[in-house]
Scaffold this motif. Structure first.
Motif, PDB file in Angstrom:
ATOM      1  N   GLY A   1       0.817  -1.213   0.000  1.00 30.31           N
ATOM      2  CA  GLY A   1       0.000   0.000   0.000  1.00 30.31           C
ATOM      3  C   GLY A   1       0.844   1.254   0.000  1.00 30.31           C
ATOM      4  O   GLY A   1       0.546   2.226  -0.705  1.00 30.31           O
ATOM      5  N   PHE A   2       1.910   1.230   0.785  1.00 26.97           N
ATOM      6  CA  PHE A   2       2.813   2.384   0.822  1.00 26.97           C
ATOM      7  C   PHE A   2       3.429   2.632  -0.544  1.00 26.97           C
ATOM      8  O   PHE A   2       3.480   3.767  -1.026  1.00 26.97           O
ATOM      9  N   TRP A   3       3.924   1.571  -1.176  1.00 31.66           N
ATOM     10  CA  TRP A   3       4.634   1.720  -2.439  1.00 31.66           C
ATOM     11  C   TRP A   3       3.709   2.205  -3.552  1.00 31.66           C
ATOM     12  O   TRP A   3       4.116   2.995  -4.415  1.00 31.66           O
ATOM     13  N   TYR A   4       2.466   1.768  -3.544  1.00 21.66           N
ATOM     14  CA  TYR A   4       1.493   2.186  -4.555  1.00 21.66           C
ATOM     15  C   TYR A   4       1.285   3.698  -4.519  1.00 21.66           C
ATOM     16  O   TYR A   4       1.129   4.353  -5.558  1.00 21.66           O
ATOM     17  N   LEU A   5       1.346   4.274  -3.318  1.00 20.23           N
ATOM     18  CA  LEU A   5       1.071   5.702  -3.165  1.00 20.23           C
ATOM     19  C   LEU A   5       2.330   6.567  -3.144  1.00 20.23           C
ATOM     20  O   LEU A   5       2.251   7.771  -3.408  1.00 20.23           O
ATOM     21  N   ASN A   6       3.487   5.979  -2.838  1.00 24.05           N
ATOM     22  CA  ASN A   6       4.664   6.801  -2.552  1.00 24.05           C
ATOM     23  C   ASN A   6       5.920   6.475  -3.348  1.00 24.05           C
ATOM     24  O   ASN A   6       6.984   7.021  -3.046  1.00 24.05           O
ATOM     25  N   ASP A   7       5.849   5.616  -4.355  1.00 23.07           N
ATOM     26  CA  ASP A   7       7.070   5.249  -5.080  1.00 23.07           C
ATOM     27  C   ASP A   7       7.737   6.457  -5.733  1.00 23.07           C
ATOM     28  O   ASP A   7       8.963   6.522  -5.857  1.00 23.07           O
ATOM     29  N   TYR A   8       6.937   7.470  -6.111  1.00 26.87           N
ATOM     30  CA  TYR A   8       7.482   8.657  -6.786  1.00 26.87           C
ATOM     31  C   TYR A   8       8.407   9.462  -5.879  1.00 26.87           C
ATOM     32  O   TYR A   8       9.173  10.308  -6.362  1.00 26.87           O
ATOM     33  N   ARG A   9       8.383   9.224  -4.591  1.00 24.70           N
ATOM     34  CA  ARG A   9       9.192  10.006  -3.647  1.00 24.70           C
ATOM     35  C   ARG A   9      10.655   9.564  -3.632  1.00 24.70           C
ATOM     36  O   ARG A   9      11.486  10.191  -2.978  1.00 24.70           O
ATOM     37  N   PHE A  10      10.952   8.507  -4.358  1.00 23.60           N
ATOM     38  CA  PHE A  10      12.321   7.988  -4.404  1.00 23.60           C
ATOM     39  C   PHE A  10      12.883   8.186  -5.807  1.00 23.60           C
ATOM     40  O   PHE A  10      12.130   8.197  -6.789  1.00 23.60           O
ATOM     41  N   PRO A  11      14.208   8.337  -5.920  1.00 21.98           N
ATOM     42  CA  PRO A  11      14.818   8.488  -7.246  1.00 21.98           C
ATOM     43  C   PRO A  11      14.385   7.355  -8.183  1.00 21.98           C
ATOM     44  O   PRO A  11      14.370   6.189  -7.784  1.00 21.98           O
ATOM     45  N   LYS A  12      14.049   7.697  -9.402  1.00 19.16           N
ATOM     46  CA  LYS A  12      13.488   6.722 -10.335  1.00 19.16           C
ATOM     47  C   LYS A  12      14.412   5.544 -10.578  1.00 19.16           C
ATOM     48  O   LYS A  12      13.974   4.385 -10.663  1.00 19.16           O
ATOM     49  N   GLU A  13      15.734   5.816 -10.677  1.00 17.52           N
ATOM     50  CA  GLU A  13      16.678   4.739 -10.963  1.00 17.52           C
ATOM     51  C   GLU A  13      16.848   3.780  -9.783  1.00 17.52           C
ATOM     52  O   GLU A  13      17.451   2.710  -9.935  1.00 17.52           O
ATOM     53  N   MET A  14      16.318   4.143  -8.607  1.00 12.37           N
ATOM     54  CA  MET A  14      16.437   3.285  -7.437  1.00 12.37           C
ATOM     55  C   MET A  14      15.170   2.508  -7.106  1.00 12.37           C
ATOM     56  O   MET A  14      15.183   1.616  -6.257  1.00 12.37           O
ATOM     57  N   GLN A  15      14.078   2.840  -7.760  1.00  8.08           N
ATOM     58  CA  GLN A  15      12.782   2.264  -7.386  1.00  8.08           C
ATOM     59  C   GLN A  15      12.752   0.743  -7.528  1.00  8.08           C
ATOM     60  O   GLN A  15      12.243   0.037  -6.645  1.00  8.08           O
ATOM     61  N   LYS A  16      13.312   0.220  -8.598  1.00  3.91           N
ATOM     62  CA  LYS A  16      13.327  -1.221  -8.798  1.00  3.91           C
ATOM     63  C   LYS A  16      14.171  -1.914  -7.728  1.00  3.91           C
ATOM     64  O   LYS A  16      13.778  -2.953  -7.183  1.00  3.91           O
TER      65      LYS A  16
END
Length: 419
Positions: A21-36
């Motif tokens: 649930g957290f990741w669905y709403l907040n993934d944009y808060r982290f650098p894109k190249e690190m999300q995976k």
């Protein structure tokens, strides 16, 4: 706030309950190249120690007591994971005891002002350059102070991104030899570097990095001028901790290597919605309690996950791969001449502890000892989720039967189990 959960494994439980649930709403808060990388790291940590990551199975074959098999589940081996991070640190520390020079060391911490931390949050690769610049601080001092002798010290650096309050606070822990080797390959005791030089040199090197990263940017130039005015004495450096022997130095710096951002004993409670934790304020020495929403707590944890294959440790000078062995010989000879005692026992290679050794040491019980007949259980099966069954004690028998009957017994069995 009452807690429904035990402290051991509480962070894994928090992630199980709320990460999706957290990741669905907040993934944009982290650098894109690190999300995976963050997603993969968290999922592995959640499944760590379960059959989902694979296992080795042990049985007492032919035992009349028919004891239950023992499954040793594979771990995620992530520095983010509390269990694996602790093991990684212990193994690293034991290995360093064989390599570290048996001389006094100084533990120094180089900090990054709050105004600059966003540069490193947005691009974690820039953190690597911090370690190089820390080593350069010491290199420049000894190069200019002792020009004729050409002294070289040993430096080990460890990058950290968190403070006690879990906020993003990049800094570098450095372990530095209180002594150097000169151009004649002789060990020389040296005075420690003054704080004033450490602070100002560190400030200049960080400002030079900004110029390199953002050339000809007027905003960055104004920012650099502002930082020099605001910090006229340089950036904060702490260099108070001194270790007299190598073993103590290795264990001390090992504490900072791969530990998670927060130890589970500092989590007071978790009720499914909020997390109560505490930390000690390094300025006042007093305990500070925080009660925050669980999503905020998860964000604080995840921002410290390093990129995949990121090197937390740097080795420079006498600790570089090319010079470490020669440096050890010189220091051992110097110690012998000073004390007339050759410390042979210090260079003994430590044996890496296996799962069985660690369990016996921790619980005083052999996990592979059959409770019925007291014989040692045998490895019967190894399974990995990516490669299927890597080993089965009946494999040779199945292959013989395949050859005899012309059918794929082992293949069929493997597909059935993985399916």
């Amino acid at each position: 706030m009452a807690s429904k959960y035990k402290k051991r494994g509480i962070i894994k439980q928090i992630l199980k309950d709320h990460f999706d649930g957290f990741w669905y709403l907040n993934d944009y808060r982290f650098p894109k190249e690190m999300q995976k990388d963050i997603q993969e790291t968290v999922q592995k940590a959640i499944r760590c120690g379960t059959k989902d990551l694979g296992y080795a199975k042990y049985e007492c074959l032919g035992c009349e007591g028919n004891p239950k098999p023992v499954f040793v589940c594979f771990t995620c081996k992530s520095r983010f994971c509390h269990g694996c991070g602790k093991k990684y640190t212990d193994d690293w520390t034991e290995k360093q005891i064989e390599r570290i020079l048996d001389v006094p060391h100084r533990h120094t911490v180089f900090t990054v002002p709050q105004e600059m931390r966003k540069f490193f949050f947005d691009d974690r690769k820039k953190l690597t350059e911090l370690s190089k610049e820390v080593a350069n601080v010491f290199k420049y001092w000894y190069k200019n102070k002792y020009k004729k002798r050409e002294l070289e010290v040993g430096v080990i650096t460890v990058i950290h991104t968190f403070g006690r309050d879990l906020n993003f606070n990049p800094h570098v822990h450095a372990l530095v030899t209180e002594g150097a080797i000169d151009k004649h390959h002789e060990w020389v005791k040296v005075e420690y570097i003054p704080y004033s030089f450490l602070r100002r040199a560190w400030q200049k090197l960080l400002m030079d990095l900004l110029k390199k990263w953002f050339p000809n940017d007027p905003k960055v130039k104004r920012f650099i001028d502002h930082m020099y005015r605001k910090y006229p004495h340089g950036f904060y450096v702490n260099a108070e901790q001194r270790m007299k022997n190598a073993k103590g130095a290795a264990k001390y710096i090992g504490r900072y290597l791969a530990r998670p951002a927060i130890a589970e004993y500092r989590i007071v409670s978790y009720d499914g919605e909020r997390v109560h934790f505490w930390y000690e304020d390094h300025r006042t020495g007093k305990r500070v309690d925080e009660i925050i929403p669980v999503y905020r707590f998860i964000y604080l944890l995840l921002q410290h996950i390093p990129p995949k294959h990121f090197r937390m440790v740097g080795r420079y000078g006498l600790y570089s791969r090319q010079k470490n062995q020669q440096s050890q010989k010189i220091v051992d000879l110097w110690n012998f001449m000073a004390t007339r005692q050759l410390k042979l026992s210090f260079r003994q290679v430590s044996k890496k502890k296996k799962y069985r050794d660690r369990m016996i040491e921790a619980f005083g019980k052999d996990p592979f000892l059959c409770p019925h007949c007291k014989c040692q259980m045998e490895l019967v099966e190894i399974y990995h989720p990516d490669y299927g069954f890597l080993y089965h004690y009946m494999e040779d028998f199945w292959k013989a039967e395949e050859k005899r009957w012309g059918i794929k017994i082992y293949e069929r069995k493997r597909k059935t189990k993985t399916g």
